[in-house]
Design a protein around this motif. Structure first.
Motif, mmCIF file in Angstrom:
data_model
loop_
_atom_site.group_PDB
_atom_site.id
_atom_site.type_symbol
_atom_site.label_atom_id
_atom_site.label_comp_id
_atom_site.label_asym_id
_atom_site.label_seq_id
_atom_site.Cartn_x
_atom_site.Cartn_y
_atom_site.Cartn_z
ATOM 1 N N VAL A 2 41.876 -0.361 71.834
ATOM 2 C CA VAL A 2 40.618 0.297 71.682
ATOM 3 C C VAL A 2 40.912 1.399 70.572
ATOM 4 N N ARG A 3 40.116 1.358 69.545
ATOM 5 C CA ARG A 3 40.081 2.140 68.360
ATOM 6 C C ARG A 3 39.451 3.546 68.850
ATOM 7 N N SER A 4 38.423 3.417 69.411
ATOM 8 C CA SER A 4 37.633 4.785 69.858
ATOM 9 C C SER A 4 36.774 4.688 70.818
ATOM 10 N N PHE A 5 36.138 5.601 71.718
ATOM 11 C CA PHE A 5 35.069 5.256 72.669
ATOM 12 C C PHE A 5 34.170 6.467 72.567
ATOM 13 N N ASN A 6 32.985 6.470 73.129
ATOM 14 C CA ASN A 6 32.114 7.245 72.682
ATOM 15 C C ASN A 6 30.960 7.410 74.077
ATOM 16 N N ALA A 7 31.085 8.522 74.957
ATOM 17 C CA ALA A 7 30.156 8.637 75.926
ATOM 18 C C ALA A 7 28.943 9.647 75.661
#
Length: 334
Positions: free
Chosen positions: A313-318
């Motif tokens: 996983v490179r990044s995540f955004n909520a």
């Protein structure tokens, strides 16, 4: 009954006010200095409680959480209410201003997502979230003027919307005081009569960020990850049928969920997330969405912990997403 000692912080059961014991009057009564009002009053010991115990109880209480539709935004005219994002109290003429309509107003040229939580006597009453359009206002709730004497407070989080994501958040707390509240009155074109305006934020960062961005890995580590991403070659049919989102509300996962206890539900949800991510990584999907809802945040935090520990996983955004709104889903970038 709590143990009484001078200097101890206590909470009044009836009003929720916080104070400090500054004297013992008799075996059943003490003097308490109230932090908000700045006065000392006599209080029966039986009417006092430990603030920590009350806080733990309140965290378990239900409160209203609501998404405000974007369509309810109303355009505003040029005003002198101040730049940035403002919390507006608009008195109603029908009851001579005893009640006021609460609005968020954006005088800037950008859209932003917001979360606004209202507390009264230290207890959360509601949490509202949505999107505040540029040069517009949005109705939040009706506010009774008498609540000014009940130590109201508003906690807020604001994020500038950039494309299909958001910028860095700005958070804060507003505590309107009766003595200074009515000094905030202003006259602006967008409202029929004088309003009371409180500035929350002057500006919001315009740099796009993810809620949890992974540190960049050395090139060799990236190549190692890339080589391990694919287990096999995915067929076109398998790729086409793979859903780019997963709803992990238990109602969407299993029809027989009524027979499961809370622990079993939680465990099953986490298992489905891990299975879904494993398949997405094997197929080489670049982006997916995990719909976890808002609620208490426990499920979202668990999902984010899984993502944070997954090397693929490179990044995540909520933050805000056009389809899912604010905070109800997490976008995952591989």
């Amino acid at each position: 009954m709590i143990l009484v000692s001078v200097g101890r912080t206590v909470r009044l059961k009836n009003t929720g006010e916080i104070g400090v014991i500054n004297a013992t009057l008799d075996s059943k009564t003490v003097s308490v200095y109230l932090n908000e009002s700045g006065v000392s009053i006599a209080v029966a010991i039986d009417d006092l409680e430990d603030p920590k115990n009350r806080q733990e109880k309140q965290l378990q209480e239900d409160y209203l959480e609501e998404h405000i539709p974007t369509e309810t935004n109303v355009g505003i005219q040029f005003s002198d209410a101040g730049e940035g994002i403002n919390l507006i109290f608009h008195p109603r003429t029908a009851d001579e201003g005893r009640s006021m309509d609460l609005h968020l107003m954006n005088t800037e040229a950008f859209d932003c997502s917001f979360t606004l939580a209202y507390f009264k006597r230290g207890r959360i009453i509601y949490k509202k979230h949505g999107v505040l359009k540029s040069l517009s206002s949005i109705f939040i709730e009706t506010f009774d003027r008498d609540n000014l004497s009940l130590t109201p407070s508003f906690e807020y989080e604001l994020r500038r919307i950039i494309g299909d994501g958001t910028g860095e958040s700005r958070t804060g707390t507003l505590k309107p005081k009766p003595k200074t509240f009515f000094k905030k009155q202003k006259k602006i074109l967008s409202f029929e009569q004088g309003i009371f305006a409180f500035k929350l934020c002057d500006e919001l960062p315009d740099k796009h960020v993810h809620s949890q961005a992974k540190e960049k890995l050395p090139l060799k580590e990236k190549e190692k990850q890339k080589s391990n991403t694919r287990v096999g070659v995915a067929s076109p049919l398998e790729m086409a049928s793979f859903p780019r989102e997963i709803d992990i509300h238990i109602e969407a996962l299993r029809e027989d969920h009524s027979q499961m206890n809370n622990y079993e539900i939680y465990t099953y949800q986490i298992q489905q997330v891990e299975k879904y991510l494993s398949k997405a990584i094997r197929l080489g999907v670049d982006k997916v969405f995990i719909i976890h809802g808002k609620g208490s945040g426990k499920l979202k935090n668990a999902v984010h912990n899984i993502l944070d520990n997954n090397p693929h996983v490179r990044s995540f955004n909520a933050g805000y997403h056009q389809k899912y709104g604010v905070g109800g889903a997490t976008e995952v970038i591989f």
